[in-house]
Design a protein around this motif. Sequence first.
Motif, PDB file in Angstrom:
ATOM      1  N   ARG A   1      46.050   4.288 -28.317  1.00 33.54           N
ATOM      2  CA  ARG A   1      46.231   3.172 -27.378  1.00 33.54           C
ATOM      3  C   ARG A   1      45.983   1.820 -28.057  1.00 33.54           C
ATOM      4  O   ARG A   1      46.591   0.807 -27.696  1.00 33.54           O
ATOM      5  CB  ARG A   1      45.306   3.330 -26.174  1.00 33.54           C
ATOM      6  CG  ARG A   1      45.744   4.413 -25.187  1.00 33.54           C
ATOM      7  CD  ARG A   1      44.836   4.435 -23.959  1.00 33.54           C
ATOM      8  NE  ARG A   1      45.244   5.465 -23.025  1.00 33.54           N
ATOM      9  CZ  ARG A   1      46.212   5.323 -22.120  1.00 33.54           C
ATOM     10  NH1 ARG A   1      46.865   4.174 -22.036  1.00 33.54           N
ATOM     11  NH2 ARG A   1      46.523   6.320 -21.307  1.00 33.54           N
ATOM     12  N   LEU A   2      45.089   1.811 -29.036  1.00 32.56           N
ATOM     13  CA  LEU A   2      44.770   0.587 -29.760  1.00 32.56           C
ATOM     14  C   LEU A   2      45.726   0.344 -30.925  1.00 32.56           C
ATOM     15  O   LEU A   2      45.568  -0.636 -31.662  1.00 32.56           O
ATOM     16  CB  LEU A   2      43.329   0.651 -30.286  1.00 32.56           C
ATOM     17  CG  LEU A   2      42.235   0.663 -29.221  1.00 32.56           C
ATOM     18  CD1 LEU A   2      40.876   0.995 -29.842  1.00 32.56           C
ATOM     19  CD2 LEU A   2      42.169  -0.687 -28.505  1.00 32.56           C
ATOM     20  N   ALA A   3      46.718   1.233 -31.091  1.00 33.94           N
ATOM     21  CA  ALA A   3      47.698   1.133 -32.171  1.00 33.94           C
ATOM     22  C   ALA A   3      47.040   1.181 -33.542  1.00 33.94           C
ATOM     23  O   ALA A   3      47.488   0.533 -34.489  1.00 33.94           O
ATOM     24  CB  ALA A   3      48.533  -0.136 -32.028  1.00 33.94           C
ATOM     25  N   LEU A   4      45.982   1.984 -33.661  1.00 34.45           N
ATOM     26  CA  LEU A   4      45.288   2.137 -34.937  1.00 34.45           C
ATOM     27  C   LEU A   4      45.735   3.377 -35.688  1.00 34.45           C
ATOM     28  O   LEU A   4      45.614   3.443 -36.912  1.00 34.45           O
ATOM     29  CB  LEU A   4      43.770   2.179 -34.716  1.00 34.45           C
ATOM     30  CG  LEU A   4      43.188   0.927 -34.058  1.00 34.45           C
ATOM     31  CD1 LEU A   4      41.683   1.074 -33.876  1.00 34.45           C
ATOM     32  CD2 LEU A   4      43.517  -0.316 -34.876  1.00 34.45           C
ATOM     33  N   ILE A   5      46.240   4.373 -34.956  1.00 40.27           N
ATOM     34  CA  ILE A   5      46.852   5.534 -35.578  1.00 40.27           C
ATOM     35  C   ILE A   5      48.154   5.855 -34.845  1.00 40.27           C
ATOM     36  O   ILE A   5      48.350   5.418 -33.705  1.00 40.27           O
ATOM     37  CB  ILE A   5      45.928   6.776 -35.557  1.00 40.27           C
ATOM     38  CG1 ILE A   5      45.712   7.286 -34.126  1.00 40.27           C
ATOM     39  CG2 ILE A   5      44.601   6.479 -36.236  1.00 40.27           C
ATOM     40  CD1 ILE A   5      44.993   8.629 -34.058  1.00 40.27           C
ATOM     41  N   ALA A   6      49.016   6.588 -35.512  1.00 35.16           N
ATOM     42  CA  ALA A   6      50.283   6.988 -34.889  1.00 35.16           C
ATOM     43  C   ALA A   6      50.763   8.270 -35.547  1.00 35.16           C
ATOM     44  O   ALA A   6      50.456   8.535 -36.707  1.00 35.16           O
ATOM     45  CB  ALA A   6      51.335   5.895 -35.041  1.00 35.16           C
ATOM     46  N   LEU A   7      51.500   9.073 -34.798  1.00 36.14           N
ATOM     47  CA  LEU A   7      52.111  10.252 -35.369  1.00 36.14           C
ATOM     48  C   LEU A   7      53.143   9.827 -36.411  1.00 36.14           C
ATOM     49  O   LEU A   7      53.853   8.830 -36.227  1.00 36.14           O
ATOM     50  CB  LEU A   7      52.773  11.089 -34.280  1.00 36.14           C
ATOM     51  CG  LEU A   7      51.779  11.837 -33.368  1.00 36.14           C
ATOM     52  CD1 LEU A   7      52.483  12.295 -32.102  1.00 36.14           C
ATOM     53  CD2 LEU A   7      51.170  13.015 -34.104  1.00 36.14           C
TER      54      LEU A   7
ATOM     55  N   LEU B   1      38.925  10.456 -28.463  1.00 36.82           N
ATOM     56  CA  LEU B   1      38.946   9.511 -29.579  1.00 36.82           C
ATOM     57  C   LEU B   1      40.381   9.240 -30.024  1.00 36.82           C
ATOM     58  O   LEU B   1      40.762   8.087 -30.244  1.00 36.82           O
ATOM     59  CB  LEU B   1      38.131  10.064 -30.745  1.00 36.82           C
ATOM     60  CG  LEU B   1      38.195   9.267 -32.057  1.00 36.82           C
ATOM     61  CD1 LEU B   1      37.687   7.845 -31.860  1.00 36.82           C
ATOM     62  CD2 LEU B   1      37.407   9.981 -33.155  1.00 36.82           C
ATOM     63  N   THR B   2      41.178  10.288 -30.149  1.00 41.24           N
ATOM     64  CA  THR B   2      42.574  10.119 -30.551  1.00 41.24           C
ATOM     65  C   THR B   2      43.334   9.283 -29.535  1.00 41.24           C
ATOM     66  O   THR B   2      44.141   8.415 -29.894  1.00 41.24           O
ATOM     67  CB  THR B   2      43.251  11.498 -30.716  1.00 41.24           C
ATOM     68  OG1 THR B   2      42.526  12.264 -31.679  1.00 41.24           O
ATOM     69  CG2 THR B   2      44.688  11.344 -31.169  1.00 41.24           C
ATOM     70  N   GLU B   3      43.076   9.529 -28.253  1.00 40.78           N
ATOM     71  CA  GLU B   3      43.715   8.731 -27.204  1.00 40.78           C
ATOM     72  C   GLU B   3      43.397   7.257 -27.365  1.00 40.78           C
ATOM     73  O   GLU B   3      44.289   6.395 -27.289  1.00 40.78           O
ATOM     74  CB  GLU B   3      43.253   9.223 -25.838  1.00 40.78           C
ATOM     75  CG  GLU B   3      43.805   8.438 -24.665  1.00 40.78           C
ATOM     76  CD  GLU B   3      43.213   8.891 -23.341  1.00 40.78           C
ATOM     77  OE1 GLU B   3      42.929   8.020 -22.501  1.00 40.78           O
ATOM     78  OE2 GLU B   3      43.030  10.107 -23.156  1.00 40.78           O
TER      79      GLU B   3
END
Length: 204
Positions: free
Chosen positions: A189-195, A183-185
Amino acid sequence: MKFKIAKPVILASASPRRKEILSLLDFPITVIPSLVSEDIDVPTDDFAAYARELASMKTSAVAKEHDNHIVIGADTIVVHEGKLYSKPNSKEQAKTFLQELSGKTHTVITGVGIFEGGILRVFSVETAVTFRELDDVLIDAYVDSGDSMDKAGGYGIQTAGALLVEKIDGDYYNVMGLPLAKLTEHLRRLALIALKDGDPYIAY
């Protein structure tokens, strides 16, 4: 690790286990359970498609009212020898499930839906779980604890149901109900979350 989010996130599930897993990413989550019926035809040859369809239905039902959010929905099923093991509807059925799975390897499949920007994406993850040879005393004690009743296959690997398990091959969190790594991947990849430190919102 802490992640930042592009939009508010809704978990379309009442499962406390899924909320617990998703909370590991350390961003705010709103829980809005999907109330759609799971009464759809079960395929005999593609259970993964069935899990994905349920996840799609649950995610879409909540997304209709919250299309400016990231909505995540999921459904987990247990399959063994062409048979679907749902949440047991009685202690007797739970005992039957565990007796049939005893000493054998079954498959846990979780379908996951991600809705954002008017687009629904769905994927599924499979994990093989091998049970120990279970005696009736252990089965009865576990079922009588009440832990079986809200879990696919009649057990929870994150609780005392771990005593039933010999080994797993695959994602532990998938067996709990949400394959966090995959899910995190997808979300990255969809630029919905980021570190939060040095990880821009860039789809790749």
